[in-house]
Scaffold this active site. Sequence first.
Site, PDB file in Angstrom:
ATOM      1  N   VAL A  12       0.835  -1.208   0.000  1.00  0.00           N
ATOM      2  CA  VAL A  12       0.000   0.000   0.000  1.00  0.00           C
ATOM      3  C   VAL A  12       0.864   1.249   0.000  1.00  0.00           C
ATOM      4  CG1 VAL A  12      -1.699   1.327   1.324  1.00  0.00           C
ATOM      5  CG2 VAL A  12      -1.952  -1.151   1.091  1.00  0.00           C
ATOM      6  N   THR A 124      -5.477  -0.736   6.802  1.00  0.00           N
ATOM      7  CA  THR A 124      -6.797  -1.245   7.180  1.00  0.00           C
ATOM      8  C   THR A 124      -6.787  -1.492   8.682  1.00  0.00           C
ATOM      9  OG1 THR A 124      -7.076  -2.285   5.021  1.00  0.00           O
ATOM     10  CG2 THR A 124      -8.475  -3.073   6.802  1.00  0.00           C
ATOM     11  N   ASN A 214     -14.589  -5.410   2.072  1.00  0.00           N
ATOM     12  CA  ASN A 214     -13.856  -6.649   1.827  1.00  0.00           C
ATOM     13  C   ASN A 214     -14.613  -7.865   2.325  1.00  0.00           C
ATOM     14  OD1 ASN A 214     -11.780  -5.416   0.505  1.00  0.00           O
ATOM     15  ND2 ASN A 214     -10.284  -5.604   2.148  1.00  0.00           N
ATOM     16  N   PHE A 255     -16.992 -10.935  -8.996  1.00  0.00           N
ATOM     17  CA  PHE A 255     -16.786 -11.783  -7.819  1.00  0.00           C
ATOM     18  C   PHE A 255     -17.750 -12.959  -7.778  1.00  0.00           C
ATOM     19  CE2 PHE A 255     -14.658  -7.898  -6.769  1.00  0.00           C
ATOM     20  CZ  PHE A 255     -13.523  -8.300  -6.092  1.00  0.00           C
ATOM     21  N   CYS A 266      -5.653  -9.266   2.179  1.00  0.00           N
ATOM     22  CA  CYS A 266      -6.784  -8.453   2.649  1.00  0.00           C
ATOM     23  C   CYS A 266      -7.984  -9.268   3.114  1.00  0.00           C
ATOM     24  CB  CYS A 266      -7.210  -7.488   1.545  1.00  0.00           C
ATOM     25  SG  CYS A 266      -5.974  -6.243   1.166  1.00  0.00           S
ATOM     26  N   LYS A 269      -7.637 -11.624   6.315  1.00  0.00           N
ATOM     27  CA  LYS A 269      -7.325 -10.836   7.509  1.00  0.00           C
ATOM     28  C   LYS A 269      -8.491  -9.935   7.903  1.00  0.00           C
ATOM     29  CE  LYS A 269      -4.445  -7.405   6.828  1.00  0.00           C
ATOM     30  NZ  LYS A 269      -5.225  -6.173   7.125  1.00  0.00           N
ATOM     31  N   LYS A 327      -3.666 -14.761  -6.622  1.00  0.00           N
ATOM     32  CA  LYS A 327      -4.423 -14.323  -7.787  1.00  0.00           C
ATOM     33  C   LYS A 327      -3.415 -13.959  -8.870  1.00  0.00           C
ATOM     34  CE  LYS A 327      -6.082 -10.080  -7.907  1.00  0.00           C
ATOM     35  NZ  LYS A 327      -6.823  -8.848  -7.600  1.00  0.00           N
TER      36      LYS A 327
END
Length: 441
Positions: A12, A124, A214, A255, A266, A269, A327
Amino acid sequence: MKKIAVVGTGYVGLVSGTCFAEAGNNVCCIDIDVQKVDKLKSGQITIYEPGLEKLFKRNVSEGRLTFTTNLEEGIKGREIIFLALPTPPGEDGSADLKYILSVAAELGKLLNEDDFKVIVDKSTVPVGTADLVRKTIIENGASPDCFDIVSNPEFLREGVAVDDFMKPDRVVIGYSNEKSKTIMGELYAPFVRQGNPVYYMDERSAELTKYAANSFLATKITFINEIARLCEILGADVDMVRFGIGSDDRIGKRFLFPGIGYGGSCFPKDVKALVKSASDVDYNFEILKAVMNVNAEQKTILIPRILGYFDGNISGRTFAIWGLAFKPNTDDIREAPALEIIDDLLSKGANVVAYDPEAMENVKNLYGDKIKLSNNQYEALDGADALIIATEWNEFRTPDFDKMTSLLKNQAIFDGRNLYALDTMRKLNYYYSSIGREIIK
């Protein structure tokens, strides 16, 4: 032009710092890792993200993007300080704030009343973190009049993070001070010129927005995976089902791709952290607990099928795995389903030969010589008993099937990402097991 400090040069922090610099701002990124900072100073990028390296090198060469290990030096003369620090999950699922609070304590010793700064939580973080950071800074000597805390959660998707940052579909800013609101609005104005919204809200709502987003996406992935399981029992085709429901604009197409579960830095967690945050206030978040349980099972859903094909015994057999990152278009292997599959295969005495376009160095650091890594996707197949597909890299979508057939011992593919058409596999006489669809035998 804003003068910005970004504390933390992980995924990030480096993406944010580079993209802010690309917009003409002067950015100093700060990290305690001397080796990493030395690499960055010399123009070596430390993460893989499509499109980032070009921007990184340009802004380093033009002097808009600099690096240091010294916090005091890095924040000097900066109007905005972003905290882009890791918040790893604890054993109970809670987000560990030790890195953020440690920096907050140091900032408390460095800030002065003559130099107002906006300190931005970019990581986050759980609800209430802005209040905790503010309290920590004040307890370490800073006047509450010389700084303000803003919550500005990131919504970057690994693999397309540069586009997400440069052209965000929305920006969320949690604030309680009008001066901070103005400064943040000016900072983000170049990124939302096409009219995409900036949502201003209180800090707690902003903090919860990231976790909620998320967790909802993780729930959507898990839902289609459960539908896929039901399709296999009932004889339906999950692709037809997802087309049917995805065309409903209340649901949407994104999705809704069945597979072997979600991973990454992400979703796992953040779902755990939201469940823990709810538990801390005596709320039982049942749907997210189910999401976690189903996803854990989904990651190894191919293993029983593999065992069935080989009559229950895979000891001594060799399996080729295509894809190791959680991914495509990233080298991130955190919580990657491929790792769960590898661990299960190794525990049953099998051998693993794997290939991934970007993640192999990270996997090598994790497994050493426990598995073999190949130079390309076809080398991994040579003499393997079967192929397992764990990540949907584009180069795996249209392979040379004739070459594959000549290399594999058995014409067997266990596809965790549904890359191939059933008719194609049928014509090629492959045993093909995918997710939520007919098994081709």
